[in-house]
Design a protein around this motif. Structure first.
Motif, PDB file in Angstrom:
ATOM      1  N   GLY A  88     -33.716  -0.599  11.074  1.00 39.06           N
ATOM      2  CA  GLY A  88     -34.227   0.752  10.925  1.00 39.06           C
ATOM      3  C   GLY A  88     -34.077   1.598  12.173  1.00 39.06           C
ATOM      4  O   GLY A  88     -33.649   1.107  13.227  1.00 39.06           O
ATOM      5  N   LYS A  89     -34.414   2.868  12.015  1.00 37.03           N
ATOM      6  CA  LYS A  89     -34.392   3.821  13.128  1.00 37.03           C
ATOM      7  C   LYS A  89     -35.735   4.529  13.172  1.00 37.03           C
ATOM      8  O   LYS A  89     -36.305   4.868  12.131  1.00 37.03           O
ATOM      9  N   GLY A  90     -36.230   4.777  14.372  1.00 40.02           N
ATOM     10  CA  GLY A  90     -37.447   5.554  14.551  1.00 40.02           C
ATOM     11  C   GLY A  90     -37.158   6.770  15.413  1.00 40.02           C
ATOM     12  O   GLY A  90     -36.255   6.740  16.251  1.00 40.02           O
ATOM     13  N   VAL A  91     -37.922   7.834  15.182  1.00 39.89           N
ATOM     14  CA  VAL A  91     -37.744   9.055  15.971  1.00 39.89           C
ATOM     15  C   VAL A  91     -39.103   9.480  16.511  1.00 39.89           C
ATOM     16  O   VAL A  91     -40.092   9.496  15.768  1.00 39.89           O
ATOM     17  N   PHE A  92     -39.170   9.800  17.824  1.00 38.22           N
ATOM     18  CA  PHE A  92     -40.412  10.275  18.433  1.00 38.22           C
ATOM     19  C   PHE A  92     -40.504  11.785  18.294  1.00 38.22           C
ATOM     20  O   PHE A  92     -39.518  12.490  18.508  1.00 38.22           O
ATOM     21  N   ASN A  93     -41.702  12.253  17.970  1.00 39.43           N
ATOM     22  CA  ASN A  93     -41.914  13.698  17.797  1.00 39.43           C
ATOM     23  C   ASN A  93     -43.132  14.147  18.600  1.00 39.43           C
ATOM     24  O   ASN A  93     -44.072  14.704  18.053  1.00 39.43           O
ATOM     25  N   GLY A  94     -43.132  13.904  19.905  1.00 38.95           N
ATOM     26  CA  GLY A  94     -44.233  14.350  20.752  1.00 38.95           C
ATOM     27  C   GLY A  94     -45.504  13.569  20.531  1.00 38.95           C
ATOM     28  O   GLY A  94     -45.486  12.441  20.007  1.00 38.95           O
ATOM     29  N   ASN A 153     -44.568  16.448  24.204  1.00 45.75           N
ATOM     30  CA  ASN A 153     -43.179  16.880  24.469  1.00 45.75           C
ATOM     31  C   ASN A 153     -42.188  15.728  24.680  1.00 45.75           C
ATOM     32  O   ASN A 153     -41.065  15.968  25.102  1.00 45.75           O
ATOM     33  N   VAL A 154     -42.625  14.511  24.433  1.00 47.40           N
ATOM     34  CA  VAL A 154     -41.690  13.391  24.565  1.00 47.40           C
ATOM     35  C   VAL A 154     -40.866  13.262  23.285  1.00 47.40           C
ATOM     36  O   VAL A 154     -41.411  13.256  22.181  1.00 47.40           O
ATOM     37  N   THR A 155     -39.564  13.189  23.478  1.00 47.21           N
ATOM     38  CA  THR A 155     -38.670  12.953  22.340  1.00 47.21           C
ATOM     39  C   THR A 155     -37.820  11.728  22.630  1.00 47.21           C
ATOM     40  O   THR A 155     -37.676  11.312  23.779  1.00 47.21           O
ATOM     41  N   GLY A 156     -37.266  11.175  21.602  1.00 45.62           N
ATOM     42  CA  GLY A 156     -36.429   9.989  21.750  1.00 45.62           C
ATOM     43  C   GLY A 156     -36.450   9.205  20.457  1.00 45.62           C
ATOM     44  O   GLY A 156     -36.782   9.756  19.399  1.00 45.62           O
ATOM     45  N   GLY A 157     -36.128   7.947  20.548  1.00 44.98           N
ATOM     46  CA  GLY A 157     -36.136   7.151  19.330  1.00 44.98           C
ATOM     47  C   GLY A 157     -35.874   5.684  19.590  1.00 44.98           C
ATOM     48  O   GLY A 157     -35.680   5.256  20.734  1.00 44.98           O
ATOM     49  N   CYS A 158     -35.879   4.938  18.525  1.00 48.86           N
ATOM     50  CA  CYS A 158     -35.708   3.484  18.616  1.00 48.86           C
ATOM     51  C   CYS A 158     -34.782   2.977  17.505  1.00 48.86           C
ATOM     52  O   CYS A 158     -34.733   3.558  16.422  1.00 48.86           O
ATOM     53  N   SER A 159     -34.105   1.905  17.805  1.00 42.58           N
ATOM     54  CA  SER A 159     -33.498   1.083  16.758  1.00 42.58           C
ATOM     55  C   SER A 159     -34.422  -0.118  16.605  1.00 42.58           C
ATOM     56  O   SER A 159     -34.946  -0.619  17.600  1.00 42.58           O
TER      57      SER A 159
END
Lengths: 142, 140
Positions: free
Chosen positions: A99-105, A112-118
């Protein structure tokens, strides 16, 4: 001279990477609850409530709560609360065990943190609905 | 000649360590259930069942099933079943945020294998009774 230039380029690239993205790993222990399911044109879709704990390679740990649906694709909205009480908002989408995850602050340090994970499902027990998840993440948290 | 002897000794030490001991790590995702408690002269003793899953650095995954008592310490016995259906038996004690365990044999690939382990609670929630456990083991 050529080697020196190559070394400087590599060091510069590493510095730029370090400045713009923080890479880390995390592990989640999750307990799943299936709420209701409905039939759809794409097959049955179940409602999910997920609760668990996590720990990451930056020394943070805490709890995570998600709500979502699972059909052919698992989609979830999650809140991760760390040891300082700061909350990170994220979404997840999984097909199979990947899966994929996405950060939304979030709040506090995660505002204000953005990014993501596998991420991968390292182990899962269908009978007891417990899962072990490994994540490789990148964000702009300073 | 002296350097060669030192090098030979170092290589032999590595080979001996590889033959006699194998280090590996295991991560557990566990869910805890309380099953009652009794009063004892040493205080309240609670009964627990623990169900979870694991993944180890040797590439094995599976489920874990434990019964435990929690008082001043947490004492437990567990069986784990891996992806091949092989079972291993574990017992141990937790004191605070960490503890020690011993894996004592089992079925299939785990028969007659003994491992000494140390573990830590990487994360735990009392509200939802879910824990993330990391364990380091050495097989002799």
């Amino acid at each position: 001279m050529k080697n020196l230039i190559i070394s400087i380029m590599i060091i510069s690239l590493l510095s730029i990477t370090a400045a713009f993205a923080g890479e880390y790993t995390a592990t989640n222990a999750l307990s799943y609850t299936i709420t209701k399911s409905v039939d759809t044109a794409d097959g049955p879709v179940m409602g999910l409530s997920v609760e668990g704990v996590w720990s990451d390679s930056r020394g943070n740990s805490g709890t995570i709560h998600c709500v979502g649906t699972r059909g052919k694709i698992l989609k979830a909205y999650c809140n991760s609360i760390d040891q300082d009480g700061d909350i990170q908002y994220n979404t997840a989408k999984r097909v199979g065990t990947e899966g994929k995850g996405v950060f939304n602050g979030g709040t506090g340090k995660y505002a204000n943190v953005t990014g993501g994970c596998s991420y991968q499902v390292a182990a899962f027990d269908k009978n007891n609905l417990i899962g072990l998840i490994t994540l490789q993440c990148s964000d702009n948290l300073n | 000649m002296k350097n060669f002897t030192i090098l030979l000794v170092i290589i032999l030490m590595f080979i001996t360590k590889l033959v006699l001991a194998e280090d590996f790590s295991i991560t557990f995702a566990n869910k805890y259930s309380m099953n009652g408690s009794v009063e004892t002269p040493l205080g309240v003793l609670k009964a627990l069942t623990i169900k979870g899953v694991f993944s180890d650095s040797r590439g094995h995954t599976g489920i874990v099933n434990c019964i435990a008592t929690s008082g001043k310490n947490l004492d437990f016995v567990c069986d784990t079943k891996d992806e091949d259906g092989d079972i291993s038996y574990t017992s141990g004690r937790r004191e605070g945020d960490g503890g020690k365990a011993i894996i004592t044999g089992g079925t299939g690939k785990y028969a007659n294998i003994t491992s000494q382990c140390e573990y830590q609670i990487a994360s735990f929630s009392k509200d939802i009774m879910v824990g993330l456990i990391t364990m380091q083991c050495s097989t002799k």
